[in-house]
Write a protein that holds these residues in place. Structure first.
Motif, PDB file in Angstrom:
ATOM      1  N   TYR A   1       2.456  -5.348  -1.631  1.00 24.13           N
ATOM      2  CA  TYR A   1       1.122  -5.487  -2.202  1.00 24.13           C
ATOM      3  C   TYR A   1       0.424  -6.745  -1.696  1.00 24.13           C
ATOM      4  N   VAL A   2       1.182  -7.773  -1.349  1.00 21.77           N
ATOM      5  CA  VAL A   2       0.584  -8.998  -0.808  1.00 21.77           C
ATOM      6  C   VAL A   2       0.100  -8.735   0.617  1.00 21.77           C
ATOM      7  N   TYR A   3       0.929  -8.087   1.428  1.00 17.07           N
ATOM      8  CA  TYR A   3       0.514  -7.743   2.796  1.00 17.07           C
ATOM      9  C   TYR A   3      -0.721  -6.830   2.776  1.00 17.07           C
ATOM     10  N   GLU A   4      -0.735  -5.876   1.845  1.00 20.49           N
ATOM     11  CA  GLU A   4      -1.866  -4.945   1.772  1.00 20.49           C
ATOM     12  C   GLU A   4      -3.161  -5.693   1.453  1.00 20.49           C
ATOM     13  N   LEU A   5      -3.124  -6.573   0.465  1.00 20.58           N
ATOM     14  CA  LEU A   5      -4.333  -7.310   0.098  1.00 20.58           C
ATOM     15  C   LEU A   5      -4.742  -8.274   1.214  1.00 20.58           C
ATOM     16  N   LEU A   6      -3.760  -8.902   1.853  1.00 21.59           N
ATOM     17  CA  LEU A   6      -4.074  -9.797   2.967  1.00 21.59           C
ATOM     18  C   LEU A   6      -4.747  -9.011   4.099  1.00 21.59           C
ATOM     19  N   ALA A   7      -4.262  -7.825   4.370  1.00 18.20           N
ATOM     20  CA  ALA A   7      -4.878  -6.986   5.402  1.00 18.20           C
ATOM     21  C   ALA A   7      -6.321  -6.651   5.018  1.00 18.20           C
ATOM     22  N   ARG A   8      -6.556  -6.353   3.742  1.00 22.43           N
ATOM     23  CA  ARG A   8      -7.913  -6.038   3.275  1.00 22.43           C
ATOM     24  C   ARG A   8      -8.820  -7.259   3.395  1.00 22.43           C
ATOM     25  N   VAL A   9      -8.278  -8.430   3.093  1.00 22.99           N
ATOM     26  CA  VAL A   9      -9.047  -9.679   3.231  1.00 22.99           C
ATOM     27  C   VAL A   9      -9.428  -9.899   4.695  1.00 22.99           C
ATOM     28  N   LEU A  10      -8.459  -9.736   5.583  1.00 20.11           N
ATOM     29  CA  LEU A  10      -8.733  -9.914   7.018  1.00 20.11           C
ATOM     30  C   LEU A  10      -9.764  -8.907   7.517  1.00 20.11           C
ATOM     31  N   LEU A  11      -9.720  -7.707   6.979  1.00 21.21           N
ATOM     32  CA  LEU A  11     -10.716  -6.695   7.337  1.00 21.21           C
ATOM     33  C   LEU A  11     -12.101  -7.144   6.878  1.00 21.21           C
ATOM     34  N   ALA A  12     -12.166  -7.697   5.671  1.00 18.55           N
ATOM     35  CA  ALA A  12     -13.444  -8.203   5.148  1.00 18.55           C
ATOM     36  C   ALA A  12     -13.960  -9.386   5.972  1.00 18.55           C
ATOM     37  N   MET A  13     -13.041 -10.113   6.607  1.00 24.27           N
ATOM     38  CA  MET A  13     -13.412 -11.244   7.466  1.00 24.27           C
ATOM     39  C   MET A  13     -13.741 -10.784   8.887  1.00 24.27           C
ATOM     40  N   ASP A  14     -13.788  -9.468   9.078  1.00 25.03           N
ATOM     41  CA  ASP A  14     -14.086  -8.860  10.379  1.00 25.03           C
ATOM     42  C   ASP A  14     -13.017  -9.205  11.426  1.00 25.03           C
ATOM     43  N   GLU A  15     -11.773  -9.119  10.972  1.00 23.09           N
ATOM     44  CA  GLU A  15     -10.624  -9.322  11.857  1.00 23.09           C
ATOM     45  C   GLU A  15      -9.719  -8.089  11.793  1.00 23.09           C
ATOM     46  N   PRO A  16     -10.210  -6.924  12.245  1.00 20.15           N
ATOM     47  CA  PRO A  16      -9.426  -5.699  12.079  1.00 20.15           C
ATOM     48  C   PRO A  16      -8.098  -5.699  12.823  1.00 20.15           C
ATOM     49  N   GLN A  17      -8.038  -6.342  13.981  1.00 20.85           N
ATOM     50  CA  GLN A  17      -6.775  -6.368  14.725  1.00 20.85           C
ATOM     51  C   GLN A  17      -5.706  -7.161  13.970  1.00 20.85           C
ATOM     52  N   ASN A  18      -6.094  -8.323  13.409  1.00 24.02           N
ATOM     53  CA  ASN A  18      -5.162  -9.105  12.590  1.00 24.02           C
ATOM     54  C   ASN A  18      -4.777  -8.334  11.330  1.00 24.02           C
ATOM     55  N   ALA A  19      -5.743  -7.606  10.775  1.00 28.94           N
ATOM     56  CA  ALA A  19      -5.469  -6.799   9.586  1.00 28.94           C
ATOM     57  C   ALA A  19      -4.441  -5.721   9.904  1.00 28.94           C
ATOM     58  N   LEU A  20      -4.575  -5.093  11.072  1.00 20.70           N
ATOM     59  CA  LEU A  20      -3.622  -4.050  11.476  1.00 20.70           C
ATOM     60  C   LEU A  20      -2.221  -4.628  11.667  1.00 20.70           C
ATOM     61  N   GLU A  21      -2.135  -5.787  12.295  1.00 23.92           N
ATOM     62  CA  GLU A  21      -0.832  -6.445  12.479  1.00 23.92           C
ATOM     63  C   GLU A  21      -0.198  -6.768  11.129  1.00 23.92           C
ATOM     64  N   THR A  22      -1.033  -7.148  10.166  1.00 22.63           N
ATOM     65  CA  THR A  22      -0.529  -7.493   8.824  1.00 22.63           C
ATOM     66  C   THR A  22      -0.022  -6.263   8.094  1.00 22.63           C
ATOM     67  N   ILE A  23      -0.798  -5.188   8.107  1.00 17.17           N
ATOM     68  CA  ILE A  23      -0.375  -3.968   7.399  1.00 17.17           C
ATOM     69  C   ILE A  23       0.869  -3.368   8.052  1.00 17.17           C
ATOM     70  N   ASN A  24       1.021  -3.571   9.356  1.00 20.19           N
ATOM     71  CA  ASN A  24       2.194  -3.047  10.064  1.00 20.19           C
ATOM     72  C   ASN A  24       3.475  -3.799   9.732  1.00 20.19           C
ATOM     73  N   LYS A  25       3.365  -4.902   8.999  1.00 17.45           N
ATOM     74  CA  LYS A  25       4.564  -5.616   8.549  1.00 17.45           C
ATOM     75  C   LYS A  25       5.244  -4.894   7.392  1.00 17.45           C
ATOM     76  N   ILE A  26       4.521  -3.956   6.800  1.00 15.00           N
ATOM     77  CA  ILE A  26       5.110  -3.139   5.731  1.00 15.00           C
ATOM     78  C   ILE A  26       5.822  -1.971   6.403  1.00 15.00           C
ATOM     79  N   PRO A  27       7.115  -1.788   6.158  1.00 16.12           N
ATOM     80  CA  PRO A  27       7.826  -0.652   6.768  1.00 16.12           C
ATOM     81  C   PRO A  27       7.166   0.680   6.401  1.00 16.12           C
ATOM     82  N   GLU A  28       7.149   1.595   7.343  1.00 13.92           N
ATOM     83  CA  GLU A  28       6.503   2.910   7.159  1.00 13.92           C
ATOM     84  C   GLU A  28       6.881   3.568   5.835  1.00 13.92           C
ATOM     85  N   ARG A  29       8.173   3.614   5.549  1.00 14.77           N
ATOM     86  CA  ARG A  29       8.637   4.339   4.364  1.00 14.77           C
ATOM     87  C   ARG A  29       8.222   3.664   3.060  1.00 14.77           C
TER      88      ARG A  29
END
Length: 198
Positions: free
Chosen positions: A37-65
């Motif tokens: 949930y921390v990675y998810e919110l951080l990714a959303r924050v980065l998206l709001a900061m117009d950093e979609p690539q950093n947001a994608l790297e952050t959300i990808n730290k959560i294992p798929e399953r």
């Protein structure tokens, strides 16, 4: 938990840099629980900061399953920001298979993606399905479903259906965002049938 909560508050206030810093500190704390949930919110924050690539790297730290539906929503929003609509669509379609509680939110996102891509018929179908699921599961009306079904009908030239759905939305939630804009467009439009009668 304290810094996660602080990050959430800063995010809601639109103080994205402070939110990012609080969430990064929360992640630096050594806990036994996996902080998806921390990675998810951080990714959303980065998206709001117009950093979609950093947001994608952050959300990808959560294992798929371990990616729950709300993680998938953020992931799809990031992919849409990166103009990868096919990738976003695939993620959301997978999420609908596993989610029996908040499936309507996934379907609304699919409706938006199809609308953006000019697939108005498909957009309307997803919106209708979202409204049906929400009504059957929770016994209420879903404003987002009515809106996206209405704008899709409008874009398809089905003004009669669009007017009915928009009126239903106005009756349900007169303050719905962009409702007035849609009502104005519908007032300016006449269906071919009306033109023939007049």
């Amino acid at each position: 938990f304290k810094y996660f909560a602080l990050g959430k508050v800063y995010y809601r206030l639109g103080k994205f840099e402070k939110a990012r810093d609080a969430l990064n500190f929360a992640l630096s704390c050594n806990t036994k629980q996996f902080p998806d949930y921390v990675y998810e919110l951080l990714a959303r924050v980065l998206l709001a900061m117009d950093e979609p690539q950093n947001a994608l790297e952050t959300i990808n730290k959560i294992p798929e399953r371990k990616r729950r539906p709300y993680c998938r929503w953020t992931e799809s929003d990031i992919l849409c920001a990166l103009r990868d609509f096919d990738g976003a669509r695939k993620i959301l379609l997978r999420a609908t298979e596993r989610d029996n509680r908040s499936r309507h939110k996934t379907l609304v996102r699919l409706a938006k993606i199809e609308y953006i891509n000019g697939n108005f018929e498909k957009s309307g179908e997803y919106a209708r399905e979202a409204g049906k699921f929400f009504h059957e599961k929770w016994g209420g009306i879903l404003g987002d479903a009515l809106f996206w079904e209405a704008v899709s009908a409008y874009r398809l030239g089905d003004y009669t259906r669009a007017k009915k759905l928009t009126t239903d939305l106005r009756d349900f939630n007169p303050r719905y965002p962009k409702l007035q804009q849609l009502l104005q467009k519908l007032e300016q439009s006449e269906s071919p049938l009306e033109k023939e009668v007049l």
